[in-house]
Design a protein around this motif. Structure first.
Motif, PDB file in Angstrom:
ATOM      1  N   GLY A 110      37.314 -20.099 -54.493  1.00 14.53           N
ATOM      2  CA  GLY A 110      38.253 -20.113 -53.393  1.00 14.53           C
ATOM      3  C   GLY A 110      37.849 -19.063 -52.381  1.00 14.53           C
ATOM      4  O   GLY A 110      37.357 -17.991 -52.749  1.00 14.53           O
ATOM      5  N   ILE A 135      38.433 -24.319 -50.894  1.00 18.63           N
ATOM      6  CA  ILE A 135      37.986 -24.253 -52.279  1.00 18.63           C
ATOM      7  C   ILE A 135      36.839 -25.249 -52.469  1.00 18.63           C
ATOM      8  O   ILE A 135      36.612 -26.134 -51.638  1.00 18.63           O
ATOM      9  CB  ILE A 135      39.111 -24.546 -53.293  1.00 18.63           C
ATOM     10  CG1 ILE A 135      39.552 -26.008 -53.219  1.00 18.63           C
ATOM     11  CG2 ILE A 135      40.291 -23.618 -53.084  1.00 18.63           C
ATOM     12  CD1 ILE A 135      40.444 -26.417 -54.382  1.00 18.63           C
ATOM     13  N   TYR A 194      36.029 -23.080 -60.264  1.00 16.66           N
ATOM     14  CA  TYR A 194      35.926 -23.355 -58.827  1.00 16.66           C
ATOM     15  C   TYR A 194      36.003 -22.053 -58.042  1.00 16.66           C
ATOM     16  O   TYR A 194      36.425 -21.016 -58.552  1.00 16.66           O
ATOM     17  CB  TYR A 194      37.007 -24.338 -58.370  1.00 16.66           C
ATOM     18  CG  TYR A 194      38.429 -23.819 -58.336  1.00 16.66           C
ATOM     19  CD1 TYR A 194      38.966 -23.290 -57.163  1.00 16.66           C
ATOM     20  CD2 TYR A 194      39.244 -23.867 -59.459  1.00 16.66           C
ATOM     21  CE1 TYR A 194      40.275 -22.831 -57.112  1.00 16.66           C
ATOM     22  CE2 TYR A 194      40.554 -23.410 -59.423  1.00 16.66           C
ATOM     23  CZ  TYR A 194      41.064 -22.894 -58.244  1.00 16.66           C
ATOM     24  OH  TYR A 194      42.353 -22.431 -58.193  1.00 16.66           O
ATOM     25  N   GLU A 212      42.659 -18.299 -51.945  1.00 16.81           N
ATOM     26  CA  GLU A 212      42.033 -19.618 -51.832  1.00 16.81           C
ATOM     27  C   GLU A 212      42.607 -20.383 -50.640  1.00 16.81           C
ATOM     28  O   GLU A 212      42.560 -21.601 -50.581  1.00 16.81           O
ATOM     29  CB  GLU A 212      42.215 -20.429 -53.116  1.00 16.81           C
ATOM     30  CG  GLU A 212      43.658 -20.683 -53.516  1.00 16.81           C
ATOM     31  CD  GLU A 212      43.774 -21.630 -54.713  1.00 16.81           C
ATOM     32  OE1 GLU A 212      44.690 -22.459 -54.697  1.00 16.81           O
ATOM     33  OE2 GLU A 212      42.939 -21.542 -55.643  1.00 16.81           O
ATOM     34  N   TYR A 220      35.110 -14.624 -51.128  1.00 23.11           N
ATOM     35  CA  TYR A 220      35.125 -15.642 -52.181  1.00 23.11           C
ATOM     36  C   TYR A 220      35.575 -15.043 -53.508  1.00 23.11           C
ATOM     37  O   TYR A 220      35.237 -13.908 -53.839  1.00 23.11           O
ATOM     38  CB  TYR A 220      33.730 -16.233 -52.368  1.00 23.11           C
ATOM     39  CG  TYR A 220      33.345 -17.284 -51.357  1.00 23.11           C
ATOM     40  CD1 TYR A 220      33.133 -18.608 -51.729  1.00 23.11           C
ATOM     41  CD2 TYR A 220      33.170 -16.955 -50.013  1.00 23.11           C
ATOM     42  CE1 TYR A 220      32.765 -19.570 -50.814  1.00 23.11           C
ATOM     43  CE2 TYR A 220      32.797 -17.915 -49.081  1.00 23.11           C
ATOM     44  CZ  TYR A 220      32.601 -19.216 -49.492  1.00 23.11           C
ATOM     45  OH  TYR A 220      32.238 -20.176 -48.568  1.00 23.11           O
ATOM     46  N   GLY A 242      43.352 -25.923 -51.921  1.00 24.26           N
ATOM     47  CA  GLY A 242      43.846 -24.562 -51.925  1.00 24.26           C
ATOM     48  C   GLY A 242      45.352 -24.512 -51.715  1.00 24.26           C
ATOM     49  O   GLY A 242      45.929 -25.373 -51.052  1.00 24.26           O
TER      50      GLY A 242
END
Length: 350
Positions: A268, A249, A266, A245, A275, A234
């Motif tokens: 974060g 992450i 992905y 993030e 999230y 992050g």
């Protein structure tokens, strides 16, 4: 990297907790979320994480888990007196030991159109080993060597580890066992070998030093893993514009090969545990070389059912599907995501 966007295909969940029946007598379903995804036999298959818990009893904390009885892991429900002080209803500490108050398993859901799913009544994978005694969670599916490799988080009193199962038809399944010890999760295999070796992303859960980040490892057989290398972490500590993030992450579904390189979705999380979803582009020949990353999150919990639920303010993707040629949506990439640990949404990567 192409200027990607995540466009929701519906403003309503395609799967709700209420759509799933409990697999265990006298239990209730608390959440159906975080699905792995793949395309097989002209349909999309999801592997839902289904969290179940015993129906509550006044004044008691009920803990479902596996315990060894005559050497056999057996589902039991332990009962503890409810404390007078406030406590987290999901994770409790009793006499210095942590327990989960729900038990997760993996459940199949199938759809021809990718939007309307039929959900199996019975689990596809249910905790069966003592290293899964607190449940199995958040699968990823990769088609590799003519088989579907399923990685998942296996939780026990020793922490989250990474389990592997393999199937060719989502009817019969071979449980391989743990491939990474605790504490680790968020594992996805690459769909083809890199430099002649199997490759995966994983996410060690660091504590005192560092932040949870994406790492890579390789293997000659897909079971024994080594050559662990840091990938990316992050950016919130270095630049406040990346606060989304800044907490941690972790990798999502299996990487997709594009003309530009490996595309990775992905998640974060910020310091409040909200999230969001983003993308990274990795070099085709050396995935540890990050070519580009999202400057802003591409999906955030904006809708009421993404903000409110078993774990609020979460969008979490560990499954996406590239529709094959000959289908109505050929070439399109649909991303299936869990929302607030309570339901499933779908968006298109454009």
């Amino acid at each position: 990297m192409k200027n990607y966007q995540f466009n929701r295909l519906t403003d309503q969940p395609i799967i709700r907790t209420s759509d799933v029946t409990p697999a265990i007598d006298d239990f209730e379903v608390l959440g159906a979320f975080n699905p792995a995804a793949c395309f097989i036999d002209d349909e999309i298959v999801l592997l839902l994480r289904v969290a179940e818990a015993p129906k509550p009893k006044k004044g008691l904390i009920l803990v479902p888990l596996l315990e060894e009885k005559n050497g056999v892991p057996t589902l039991t429900v332990r009962e503890f007196a409810e404390p007078d002080e406030d406590y987290d209803p999901r994770v409790v500490t009793i006499q210095g030991k942590q327990y989960l108050t729900s038990l997760s398993h993996l459940r199949l859901a199938r759809s021809r159109d990718g939007l309307n799913f039929t959900i199996d009544e019975k689990p596809f994978l249910f905790p069966a080993r003592m290293d899964e005694s607190y449940g199995i969670e958040d699968a990823r599916i990769t088609f590799l060597d003519g088989k579907y490799w399923i990685t998942y988080t296996a939780v026990s009193e020793h922490g989250p580890a990474v389990g592997l199962a393999i199937t060719t038809d989502f009817r019969d399944v071979e449980r391989v066992g743990l491939i990474l010890p605790p504490p680790n999760k968020d594992v996805a295999l690459f769909p083809e070998k890199v430099d002649g070796k199997y490759c995966l992303m994983h996410r060690p859960m660091v504590s005192d030093i560092g932040k949870p980040s994406v790492w890579f490892a390789d293997s000659t057989d897909g079971i024994h893993w080594g050559n662990h290398r840091f990938g990316f972490g992050g950016r919130g500590l270095q630049d406040k514009k990346f606060a989304w993030e800044g907490g941690k992450i972790g990798g999502g579904p299996e990487p997709l090969l594009t003309d530009e390189g490996w595309l990775v979705c992905y998640h974060g999380a910020d310091e409040t545990h909200a999230y969001a979803l983003a993308l990274a582009l990795l070099d085709r020949d050396d995935p540890t070389h990050v070519l580009d990353r999202s400057e802003v999150p591409l999906l955030t919990p904006d809708l009421p059912w993404e903000r409110d639920g078993f774990f609020p303010n979460v969008v979490f993707a560990n499954g996406w599907v590239r529709w094959p040629e000959g289908t109505a949506h050929a070439g399109k990439i649909w991303v299936y995501y869990g929302a607030a640990d309570s339901g499933v949404g779908v968006c298109e990567l454009v």
